[in-house]
Design a protein around this motif. Sequence first.
Motif, PDB file in Angstrom:
ATOM      1  N   GLN A  91     -13.041 -23.260   2.550  1.00 25.71           N
ATOM      2  CA  GLN A  91     -12.131 -22.190   2.957  1.00 25.71           C
ATOM      3  C   GLN A  91     -10.699 -22.715   3.092  1.00 25.71           C
ATOM      4  OE1 GLN A  91     -13.070 -20.498   6.763  1.00 25.71           O
ATOM      5  NE2 GLN A  91     -11.757 -18.725   6.455  1.00 25.71           N
ATOM      6  N   VAL A  92     -10.539 -23.866   3.716  1.00 27.18           N
ATOM      7  CA  VAL A  92      -9.209 -24.450   3.878  1.00 27.18           C
ATOM      8  C   VAL A  92      -8.612 -24.796   2.519  1.00 27.18           C
ATOM      9  CG1 VAL A  92      -7.950 -26.439   4.780  1.00 27.18           C
ATOM     10  CG2 VAL A  92      -9.639 -25.298   6.210  1.00 27.18           C
ATOM     11  N   ALA A  93      -9.424 -25.401   1.653  1.00 23.52           N
ATOM     12  CA  ALA A  93      -8.939 -25.751   0.314  1.00 23.52           C
ATOM     13  C   ALA A  93      -8.519 -24.500  -0.453  1.00 23.52           C
ATOM     14  CB  ALA A  93     -10.018 -26.512  -0.448  1.00 23.52           C
ATOM     15  N   LYS A  94      -9.290 -23.438  -0.321  1.00 28.37           N
ATOM     16  CA  LYS A  94      -8.955 -22.182  -1.011  1.00 28.37           C
ATOM     17  C   LYS A  94      -7.667 -21.588  -0.453  1.00 28.37           C
ATOM     18  CE  LYS A  94     -10.965 -17.773  -2.495  1.00 28.37           C
ATOM     19  NZ  LYS A  94      -9.799 -17.533  -3.264  1.00 28.37           N
ATOM     20  N   GLN A  95      -7.497 -21.623   0.863  1.00 32.43           N
ATOM     21  CA  GLN A  95      -6.276 -21.092   1.466  1.00 32.43           C
ATOM     22  C   GLN A  95      -5.054 -21.866   0.984  1.00 32.43           C
ATOM     23  OE1 GLN A  95      -7.165 -21.305   5.651  1.00 32.43           O
ATOM     24  NE2 GLN A  95      -8.028 -19.239   5.714  1.00 32.43           N
ATOM     25  N   ILE A  96      -5.182 -23.182   0.912  1.00 30.07           N
ATOM     26  CA  ILE A  96      -4.063 -23.994   0.419  1.00 30.07           C
ATOM     27  C   ILE A  96      -3.787 -23.649  -1.038  1.00 30.07           C
ATOM     28  CG2 ILE A  96      -3.339 -26.346  -0.162  1.00 30.07           C
ATOM     29  CD1 ILE A  96      -4.847 -27.248   2.390  1.00 30.07           C
ATOM     30  N   HIS A  97      -4.852 -23.541  -1.818  1.00 27.48           N
ATOM     31  CA  HIS A  97      -4.704 -23.209  -3.235  1.00 27.48           C
ATOM     32  C   HIS A  97      -4.048 -21.841  -3.400  1.00 27.48           C
ATOM     33  CE1 HIS A  97      -5.957 -21.820  -7.231  1.00 27.48           C
ATOM     34  NE2 HIS A  97      -5.894 -23.105  -7.579  1.00 27.48           N
ATOM     35  N   GLU A 152      -7.599 -27.305  -6.906  1.00 20.90           N
ATOM     36  CA  GLU A 152      -8.439 -27.034  -5.736  1.00 20.90           C
ATOM     37  C   GLU A 152      -9.343 -28.225  -5.437  1.00 20.90           C
ATOM     38  OE1 GLU A 152     -11.519 -23.603  -4.142  1.00 20.90           O
ATOM     39  OE2 GLU A 152     -10.267 -23.192  -5.886  1.00 20.90           O
ATOM     40  N   GLN A 153      -9.895 -28.821  -6.479  1.00 25.47           N
ATOM     41  CA  GLN A 153     -10.758 -29.991  -6.298  1.00 25.47           C
ATOM     42  C   GLN A 153      -9.963 -31.163  -5.725  1.00 25.47           C
ATOM     43  OE1 GLN A 153     -14.009 -30.150  -6.563  1.00 25.47           O
ATOM     44  NE2 GLN A 153     -14.094 -32.311  -6.078  1.00 25.47           N
ATOM     45  N   LYS A 154      -8.761 -31.374  -6.214  1.00 30.04           N
ATOM     46  CA  LYS A 154      -7.926 -32.475  -5.713  1.00 30.04           C
ATOM     47  C   LYS A 154      -7.549 -32.231  -4.252  1.00 30.04           C
ATOM     48  CE  LYS A 154      -7.592 -34.947  -9.434  1.00 30.04           C
ATOM     49  NZ  LYS A 154      -8.285 -36.192  -9.547  1.00 30.04           N
ATOM     50  N   VAL A 155      -7.209 -30.987  -3.924  1.00 29.28           N
ATOM     51  CA  VAL A 155      -6.874 -30.650  -2.536  1.00 29.28           C
ATOM     52  C   VAL A 155      -8.072 -30.933  -1.643  1.00 29.28           C
ATOM     53  CG1 VAL A 155      -6.367 -28.730  -0.961  1.00 29.28           C
ATOM     54  CG2 VAL A 155      -5.077 -28.968  -3.087  1.00 29.28           C
ATOM     55  N   ARG A 156      -9.249 -30.546  -2.082  1.00 31.28           N
ATOM     56  CA  ARG A 156     -10.478 -30.769  -1.317  1.00 31.28           C
ATOM     57  C   ARG A 156     -10.709 -32.269  -1.109  1.00 31.28           C
ATOM     58  NH1 ARG A 156     -13.907 -28.631  -4.627  1.00 31.28           N
ATOM     59  NH2 ARG A 156     -13.418 -26.517  -3.997  1.00 31.28           N
ATOM     60  N   GLN A 204       2.432 -19.730  -8.419  1.00 33.66           N
ATOM     61  CA  GLN A 204       1.577 -19.351  -9.544  1.00 33.66           C
ATOM     62  C   GLN A 204       1.442 -20.443 -10.604  1.00 33.66           C
ATOM     63  OE1 GLN A 204      -0.353 -16.652  -9.497  1.00 33.66           O
ATOM     64  NE2 GLN A 204      -1.311 -17.478 -11.334  1.00 33.66           N
ATOM     65  N   PRO A 205       2.523 -21.124 -11.005  1.00 35.41           N
ATOM     66  CA  PRO A 205       2.337 -22.180 -12.027  1.00 35.41           C
ATOM     67  C   PRO A 205       1.360 -23.268 -11.578  1.00 35.41           C
ATOM     68  CG  PRO A 205       4.670 -21.669 -11.797  1.00 35.41           C
ATOM     69  CD  PRO A 205       3.934 -20.922 -10.710  1.00 35.41           C
ATOM     70  N   VAL A 206       1.388 -23.566 -10.310  1.00 27.57           N
ATOM     71  CA  VAL A 206       0.457 -24.581  -9.798  1.00 27.57           C
ATOM     72  C   VAL A 206      -0.957 -24.016  -9.786  1.00 27.57           C
ATOM     73  CG1 VAL A 206      -0.129 -26.027  -7.820  1.00 27.57           C
ATOM     74  CG2 VAL A 206       2.266 -25.699  -8.445  1.00 27.57           C
ATOM     75  N   LYS A 207      -1.090 -22.740  -9.382  1.00 25.96           N
ATOM     76  CA  LYS A 207      -2.416 -22.118  -9.357  1.00 25.96           C
ATOM     77  C   LYS A 207      -3.026 -22.060 -10.747  1.00 25.96           C
ATOM     78  CE  LYS A 207      -1.437 -18.565  -6.220  1.00 25.96           C
ATOM     79  NZ  LYS A 207      -1.753 -17.226  -5.741  1.00 25.96           N
ATOM     80  N   ASP A 208      -2.171 -21.950 -11.751  1.00 20.43           N
ATOM     81  CA  ASP A 208      -2.672 -21.870 -13.123  1.00 20.43           C
ATOM     82  C   ASP A 208      -3.403 -23.134 -13.547  1.00 20.43           C
ATOM     83  OD1 ASP A 208      -1.723 -19.301 -13.371  1.00 20.43           O
ATOM     84  OD2 ASP A 208       0.147 -19.885 -14.365  1.00 20.43           O
ATOM     85  N   LEU A 209      -3.169 -24.197 -12.839  1.00 15.97           N
ATOM     86  CA  LEU A 209      -3.883 -25.426 -13.159  1.00 15.97           C
ATOM     87  C   LEU A 209      -5.369 -25.293 -12.816  1.00 15.97           C
ATOM     88  CD1 LEU A 209      -1.307 -28.067 -11.924  1.00 15.97           C
ATOM     89  CD2 LEU A 209      -1.768 -27.381 -14.279  1.00 15.97           C
ATOM     90  N   GLY A 210      -5.687 -24.274 -12.016  1.00 12.62           N
ATOM     91  CA  GLY A 210      -7.081 -23.907 -11.781  1.00 12.62           C
ATOM     92  C   GLY A 210      -7.837 -24.797 -10.825  1.00 12.62           C
TER      93      GLY A 210
END
Length: 87
Positions: free
Chosen positions: A9-15, A30-34, A20-26
């Motif tokens: 949940q925390v990783a998703k909130q950060i993501h 999110e995995q790196k943030v986690r 948007q350009p960063v989110k496009d990395l997909g």
Amino acid sequence: MFDPKKLEQVAKQIHDSMPQPVKDLGNDVEQKVRQVIQAQLGKLDVVSREEFDVQTQVLLRTRQKLTALEQKLDELEQRLNTDRQDD
């Protein structure tokens, strides 16, 4: 040690809060943030909630036993003092 659902949940909130350009990395971001969050949380000197709750119960039982022993000691001291006064 840490709830994986909360970590997700925390990783998703950060993501979700990223531009948007960063989110496009997909999922890679999110995995790196986690991974970063897990690594940082792993460095902290903390215990899980479950372990904390178990130790709280142990402390409560120990406190109850100590109180009972203190009462017995007081009773024994009173008896000893009464016996000495009778002599």
